[in-house]
Design an enzyme around this catalytic site. Structure first.
Site, PDB file in Angstrom:
ATOM      1  N   GLU A 306      28.920   6.862  98.088  1.00  0.00           N
ATOM      2  CA  GLU A 306      28.489   8.044  97.329  1.00  0.00           C
ATOM      3  C   GLU A 306      27.159   8.585  97.848  1.00  0.00           C
ATOM      4  OE1 GLU A 306      27.188   9.174  92.722  1.00  0.00           O
ATOM      5  OE2 GLU A 306      27.309   7.094  93.363  1.00  0.00           O
ATOM      6  N   LYS A 368      32.709  15.604  91.385  1.00  0.00           N
ATOM      7  CA  LYS A 368      32.613  14.703  90.231  1.00  0.00           C
ATOM      8  C   LYS A 368      32.586  15.510  88.940  1.00  0.00           C
ATOM      9  CE  LYS A 368      29.880  10.820  88.453  1.00  0.00           C
ATOM     10  NZ  LYS A 368      28.672   9.988  88.652  1.00  0.00           N
ATOM     11  N   CYS A 419      31.535   6.978  91.407  1.00  0.00           N
ATOM     12  CA  CYS A 419      30.639   6.101  90.647  1.00  0.00           C
ATOM     13  C   CYS A 419      31.144   5.822  89.228  1.00  0.00           C
ATOM     14  CB  CYS A 419      29.242   6.719  90.641  1.00  0.00           C
ATOM     15  SG  CYS A 419      27.953   5.641  89.978  1.00  0.00           S
TER      16      CYS A 419
END
Length: 543
Positions: A306, A368, A419
């Site tokens: 990430e 995300k 994440c």
């Protein structure tokens, strides 16, 4: 309560249950706090699974004792139970989440002031959920062994709420103890995390019912004991059979390389370090690991973690060209910041993204959508910013549209998880239609904020549970660890531990047949919770 006190006296005040049940004031709060803290030993990286029995067994006795605490009136026992639940939850979350404070020390000059809020404030807020669960359990309470189902109904509902209220925080649910218990974890393919919560509460609270205080503290087998024994035996048999009948198989022609740079967090977001970071990535990615993997030339897909770059990759043509030269036509999948709609003096949207690179082009991306509160966005921004409160991650991240699958040449449809998105049961493949269901979970993450603490291990355990729930292989690439290739039954095929620089080479496991949870997961918790509620009601009716 007078009748109970008499029976307790006959059992002997020296017995542990009696001491807990009759405890008052600070002693009662201390017992709850310590019991909750010991329960955190059941979580990664300790994985001492039986210790989850300490808080849940103690919970039964504390709620028993609520009959005589909290003042007069009908609300007295409920308030007393809620108080015990808060202290037990506070101990559990403090011991299980203290590592969040490490993130405040990465840029201590800006965020050290928030250390007490992360280490003490968040556990104090999260403890409101078990407080509510204990109060609901007390409202359903009965003197017999079926009261463990009242605890399951109350605390199980509280865990579900914790996973959904204000975007949810389903971290370190009590069911994670079963997720670390070998074959028992396989039942998550049927009932998911919240079903595991209910089962774990019944299993680990049952020891409290084996000592019957109404009959001289004697050992008395009961319905709860037989239920817990059947659950354990059934889960173990199902899990062992599922694992034995399904060896790991790999997708032909896919050779993965996962790169874990172990980059210090204070260096990762400094733009001046950009050239050195890219050079480090490229050198590490081309490392030889054996006769069959002498470098990037021997893999089909390279995956980086990430937020791999301290800049917008699409705005750095020199970096894109350097990557293209180094990869020799191979596919790179990497975490990166992505900008959309920039120009004209106006700020564009900035996303925490996964990008797929082929040559010098970004051919696919995923933004995300489930952002971390106070980490990637600031809740109630208009109220808090005047007081100097900001989010931890530099910049202001926008929420992506989705969920949706990610496409990469040579790989099956991907369910991307950036994440924190890996901790939400039932959401991992929410963007996949039945006819185009993802066949791979890809989790890129940066847990470097939390250093050498239990946090990254807990995060990995939750991502691994998503693989079992969905019946999909998990490819997890982390900046500092834990990176791993996990098959659809949760078996770790290859991994790199926390705090290690290196690469993982391996194939891509094939998906399992679609699990019951993947098809009907929304049904599992309501049905099991209704069953626990019915058994709790039966306990009151039979009392």
């Amino acid at each position: 309560m007078a009748e109970f006190a008499q029976s307790t006296a006959r059992a002997g005040l020296s017995s542990l249950p009696a001491r807990i049940i009759l405890a008052e004031g600070w002693k009662r709060r201390a017992i709850a706090f310590v019991a909750g803290a010991l329960g955190a030993l059941a979580l990664p990286p300790f994985d001492v699974v039986p210790t989850m029995a300490v808080p849940l067994t103690t919970a039964v006795w504390l709620i028993d004792g609520a009959a005589g605490e909290g003042g007069r009136g009908r609300l007295g026992p409920l308030l007393s139970a809620a108080g015990a639940g808060w202290w037990l939850g506070f101990g559990y979350f403090l011991a299980g989440l203290w590592w969040l404070g490490a993130a405040m020390l990465v840029e201590a000059d800006q965020f050290a002031w928030a250390l007490p809020l992360a280490v003490i404030g968040l556990p104090a807020v999260l403890a409101l959920f078990p407080a509510l669960g204990f109060a609901l359990a007390r409202a359903l309470w009965s003197p017999g062994s079926l009261r463990v189902f009242a605890l399951a109904a109350g605390l199980g509902a509280a865990e579900w709420l914790r996973g959904h209220v204000l975007t949810g925080f389903p971290w370190n649910d009590v069911g994670m103890a079963l997720a670390q218990a070998g074959p028992l974890a396989q039942v998550a393919s049927l009932i998911g995390l919240y079903g595991l919560d209910l089962a774990a509460i019944v299993i680990f609270a049952t020891p409290a019912t084996l000592i019957d205080m109404r009959h001289g503290a004697r050992f008395r087998p009961n319905a709860a004991m037989w239920t817990a024994a059947l659950l354990i035996a059934g889960f173990a048999a199902f899990g062992a059979l599922r694992l034995a009948m399904n060896p790991t198989e790999e997708v032909a022609g896919v050779k993965l390389r996962l790169m874990q740079p172990n980059l210090p967090q204070d260096a990762k977001f400094n733009p001046r370090n950009g050239p050195d970071i890219l050079r480090r990535y490229l050198i590490l990615s081309d490392r030889a690991t054996g006769p069959e993997r002498t470098g990037v030339a021997d893999v089909t897909h390279l995956i980086w973690p990430e937020s791999a770059f301290p800049y917008i990759l699409s705005r750095e043509p020199q970096a894109m060209a350097a990557i293209a030269r180094a990869l020799q036509g191979k596919i790179l999948i990497t975490g990166a910041a992505r900008v959309e709609g920039d120009g004209g003096g106006r700020r564009g949207k900035i996303f925490n993204a996964i990008e797929v690179l082929q040559g010098e082009r970004i051919i696919a991306f995923y933004d995300k959508m489930h952002l971390v509160p106070f980490g990637e966005y600031l809740p109630f921004e208009n109220l808090l910013r005047p007081f100097g409160v900001t989010q931890l991650v530099p910049g202001i991240w926008d929420r992506g549209q989705g969920p949706r699958a990610l496409a990469a040449p040579g790989l099956p449809p991907i369910a991307p998880l950036v994440c924190y998105e890996a901790v939400f049961p039932g959401e991992a493949t929410a963007g996949g239609e039945a006819r185009n269901r993802p066949e791979l979970l890809l989790n890129v993450t940066n847990d470097g904020w939390f250093g050498q603490t239990p946090g990254p291990w807990q995060h990995f355990a939750q991502a691994r549970l998503r693989a079992i729930e969905e019946g999909l292989p998990l490819i997890r690439v982390a900046n500092t660890g834990v990176s791993a290739i996990v098959d659809p039954y949760g078996r770790v095929i290859e991994s790199l531990p926390l705090g290690v620089e290196g690469v993982i080479d391996g194939g891509l496991p094939k998906p399992a047949p679609v699990t019951f949870f993947a098809h009907h997961g929304w049904m599992a918790f309501p049905i099991l919770w209704a069953l626990a509620l019915a058994l709790a009601a039966a306990g009151r009716w039979l009392a």
